[in-house]
Design an enzyme around this catalytic site. Sequence first.
Site, short mmCIF file in Angstrom:
data_model
loop_
_atom_site.label_atom_id
_atom_site.label_comp_id
_atom_site.label_asym_id
_atom_site.label_seq_id
_atom_site.Cartn_x
_atom_site.Cartn_y
_atom_site.Cartn_z
N HIS A 11 43.15 -5.44 50.49
CA HIS A 11 42.09 -5.29 51.49
C HIS A 11 40.77 -5.87 50.97
O HIS A 11 40.05 -6.55 51.69
CB HIS A 11 41.87 -3.82 51.87
CG HIS A 11 43.05 -3.18 52.52
ND1 HIS A 11 43.51 -3.55 53.77
CD2 HIS A 11 43.86 -2.18 52.11
CE1 HIS A 11 44.55 -2.81 54.10
NE2 HIS A 11 44.78 -1.97 53.11
N LYS A 12 40.46 -5.59 49.68
CA LYS A 12 39.22 -6.11 49.10
C LYS A 12 39.28 -7.63 48.97
O LYS A 12 38.29 -8.32 49.21
CB LYS A 12 38.97 -5.49 47.72
CG LYS A 12 38.30 -4.14 47.76
CD LYS A 12 37.83 -3.75 46.37
CE LYS A 12 37.18 -2.37 46.39
NZ LYS A 12 36.68 -1.99 45.05
N ASP A 67 32.85 -2.57 42.35
CA ASP A 67 33.14 -1.15 42.29
C ASP A 67 32.30 -0.54 43.39
O ASP A 67 31.09 -0.78 43.47
CB ASP A 67 32.81 -0.54 40.93
CG ASP A 67 33.56 0.78 40.74
OD1 ASP A 67 34.80 0.77 40.86
OD2 ASP A 67 32.92 1.81 40.49
N SER A 68 32.95 0.18 44.26
CA SER A 68 32.24 0.65 45.45
C SER A 68 32.73 2.03 45.84
O SER A 68 33.77 2.50 45.37
CB SER A 68 32.45 -0.33 46.60
OG SER A 68 33.82 -0.54 46.83
N HIS A 182 28.23 -3.26 52.97
CA HIS A 182 27.66 -3.14 51.63
C HIS A 182 28.10 -4.30 50.75
O HIS A 182 27.32 -4.80 49.95
CB HIS A 182 28.04 -1.80 51.01
CG HIS A 182 29.49 -1.44 51.11
ND1 HIS A 182 30.18 -1.44 52.30
CD2 HIS A 182 30.40 -1.07 50.18
CE1 HIS A 182 31.45 -1.08 52.09
NE2 HIS A 182 31.60 -0.86 50.80
#
EC number: 3.6.1.66
Length: 197
Positions: A11-12, A67-68, A182
């Site tokens: 997904h990322k 990194d989220s 974001h």
Amino acid sequence: MKVVLATHNPHKVAEFQQIVAQTRPDLEVVAYDGPEPVEDGVTFAENALLKARAASAHTGLAALADDSGICVDVLGGSPGVFSAYWAGQRKDAAANLELLLDQLRDIADPHRRAHFNSTIALVTPEGREYVVVGEWPGRLAQGASGGGGFGYDPIFIPDGQKEGTERTVGDFSAEEKQAQSHRARAFAELVPLLEKL
């Protein structure tokens, strides 16, 4: 120019490729198939750097790592860096979302403020390191809505929508999300750094 994205999350990868295509079509983002480092940092920046360093060392390419997570005001910024593991080590997105909703069950709308944080690290094979941050403010819905996005998207209502027509990110099209997210905000901060490479 080719960079490796230090994640095994498809997904990322897809989201980054869409963001990059809109702003830097000359940049090719490739998936990472190497070993994952232990993410034992206590901040988004520490974990992003751990991943980017490992991917750059493994591939010999410049590496990006994100990194989220979601940070909820009334929970003191949690889940934060623990967003992917909020309900345990299985990385179960549905369980994470349900646990967070359960924890906020009795919290009224005015106190459900939250933001998504994306911290992106860029590490070059020569050892140069950069970190940028993007935040997407909003609040959490009482329940999940929409079939789009992933993770906490179905319960996050971004700021800036007309009252009465507010939607969660789960209701957004991929294009709407990529324009505002974001990660898009963090990537916009990263573009000037990429142009130096």
